[in-house]
Design an enzyme around this catalytic site. Structure first.
Site, PDB file in Angstrom:
ATOM      1  N   GLU A  11       0.809  -1.214   0.000  1.00 56.03           N
ATOM      2  CA  GLU A  11       0.000   0.000   0.000  1.00 56.03           C
ATOM      3  C   GLU A  11       0.850   1.277   0.000  1.00 56.03           C
ATOM      4  OE1 GLU A  11      -4.096  -1.596   2.045  1.00 56.03           O
ATOM      5  OE2 GLU A  11      -2.415  -1.274   3.383  1.00 56.03           O
ATOM      6  N   GLY A  79     -12.766  -3.327   1.016  1.00 50.62           N
ATOM      7  CA  GLY A  79     -13.874  -4.035   0.389  1.00 50.62           C
ATOM      8  C   GLY A  79     -14.978  -3.028   0.096  1.00 50.62           C
ATOM      9  N   MET A 174      -9.822  -2.273   7.775  1.00 54.38           N
ATOM     10  CA  MET A 174      -9.491  -2.737   9.114  1.00 54.38           C
ATOM     11  C   MET A 174      -8.662  -1.750   9.946  1.00 54.38           C
ATOM     12  SD  MET A 174      -8.791  -6.738   8.038  1.00 54.38           S
ATOM     13  CE  MET A 174      -8.663  -7.365   9.699  1.00 54.38           C
ATOM     14  N   GLU A 175      -8.514  -0.517   9.462  1.00 55.16           N
ATOM     15  CA  GLU A 175      -7.626   0.412  10.188  1.00 55.16           C
ATOM     16  C   GLU A 175      -8.134   1.851  10.317  1.00 55.16           C
ATOM     17  OE1 GLU A 175      -6.409  -1.269   7.374  1.00 55.16           O
ATOM     18  OE2 GLU A 175      -5.521  -2.942   8.464  1.00 55.16           O
ATOM     19  N   ASP A 198     -11.996  -5.609  -3.652  1.00 54.75           N
ATOM     20  CA  ASP A 198     -13.014  -6.672  -3.695  1.00 54.75           C
ATOM     21  C   ASP A 198     -14.317  -6.031  -3.241  1.00 54.75           C
ATOM     22  OD1 ASP A 198     -11.257  -7.015  -0.976  1.00 54.75           O
ATOM     23  OD2 ASP A 198     -13.396  -7.156  -0.591  1.00 54.75           O
TER      24      ASP A 198
HETATM   25  N1  ADE Z   1      -9.545  -4.782   2.888  1.00 56.39           N
HETATM   26  C1  ADE Z   1      -9.705  -5.143   1.604  1.00 56.39           C
HETATM   27  N2  ADE Z   1     -10.819  -5.876   1.442  1.00 56.39           N
HETATM   28  C2  ADE Z   1     -11.377  -5.982   2.658  1.00 56.39           C
HETATM   29  C3  ADE Z   1     -12.537  -6.633   3.130  1.00 56.39           C
HETATM   30  N3  ADE Z   1     -13.333  -7.311   2.317  1.00 56.39           N
HETATM   31  N4  ADE Z   1     -12.807  -6.546   4.459  1.00 56.39           N
HETATM   32  C4  ADE Z   1     -11.988  -5.867   5.292  1.00 56.39           C
HETATM   33  N5  ADE Z   1     -10.877  -5.255   4.892  1.00 56.39           N
HETATM   34  C5  ADE Z   1     -10.571  -5.303   3.583  1.00 56.39           C
END
Ligand code: ADE
Length: 243
Positions: A11, A79, A174-175, A198
């Site tokens: 990243e 995501g 997640m951050e 995704d």
């Molecule tokens: N980072 C990238 N894709 C993610 C997802 N589906 N859930 C959580 N963090 C992500």
């Protein structure tokens, strides 16, 4: 000074590649944490790989502030939750919420930590700069919206629907909200920039592995567009020397 965090090497790779006068910041003594200083487009920056999840993000951003960051940009993948988002698209945070916080049994709203606000708004100036820079990235759509964070890799349509309905989330990662919370506590402006690797459904793990290394560069490109603009702004204001 602008502090830049990504959770993973991929990243921030593009940014580290472009870092001039790169050096390791000497003041950081946390094992496995390296903060690099240097110039991007003539602008002084700090760059670090913070690790995955909210605890790592909170620790690293605290160290980044201690190393001298006075504004923070988080760059990485996410995501997609908003139904219009497809792989490669870019989300610039309006605000961040921790979607895995649930103190509702005590009467708090989902995502609300007692004693804290529910969502941490991004800095308007950084956000405007990021949106402008994001529109330069070719072939992708740009959305401003809520980034929701949790210590969960979201990979189910039900969870996507829930995050959309409860939080109006644009994307899940997640951050971001942990960085936002730390920055807010220190009065430091922040923005999160995420490109969609995704769409967090049943195939999220497959898409993530295939697209993460490619699309991570989109949000890094946005950061680079921001540093170009910030450097030009400082020059125009007579606050920097031409290189
Ligand atoms: N980072 C990238 N894709 C993610 C997802 N589906 N859930 C959580 N963090 C992500």
């Amino acid at each position: 000074m602008l502090g830049i965090i990504g959770a993973m090497q991929e990243e921030v790779e593009l940014l580290l590649e472009g870092l001039e006068d790169a050096a390791e910041h000497p003041g950081v003594t946390l094992p496995n944490l390296r903060i690099y200083s240097g110039l991007l487009d003539g602008l002084e920056v700090l760059i670090t790989v913070g690790g995955i999840g909210k605890v790592n993000a909170a620790m690293t951003s605290t160290y980044l502030l201690m190393a001298g960051a006075t504004q923070v940009v988080f760059t990485g993948v996410a995501g997609g939750i908003h139904p219009s988002l497809v792989v490669g698209d870019i989300v610039v945070s309006s605000d961040c919420v921790q979607h895995d916080v649930d103190v509702s049994a005590l009467g708090y709203r989902l995502g609300e930590i007692p004693g804290e606000i529910l969502s941490w708004p991004a800095d308007e100036q950084l956000r405007a700069l990021a949106l402008e820079a994001a529109h330069e990235v070719q072939g992708v759509n740009v959305t401003g919206g809520r980034v929701v964070s949790g210590d969960v890799f979201v990979a189910s349509p039900d969870k996507v629907a829930w995050l959309w309905q409860h939080f109006g989330a644009a994307c899940a990662e997640m951050e971001g909200a942990a960085v936002a919370q730390v920055c807010a506590r220190h009065g430091v402006p922040y923005v999160v920039i995420r490109s969609v690797s995704d769409t967090a459904g049943g195939d999220a793990n497959v898409d993530y592995r295939e697209f993460m290394p490619i699309v991570a560069r989109h949000s890094a490109q946005v950061v680079r567009g921001m540093t170009r603009r910030m450097a030009a702004g400082l020059l125009a204001a007579g606050l920097a020397e031409p290189s």
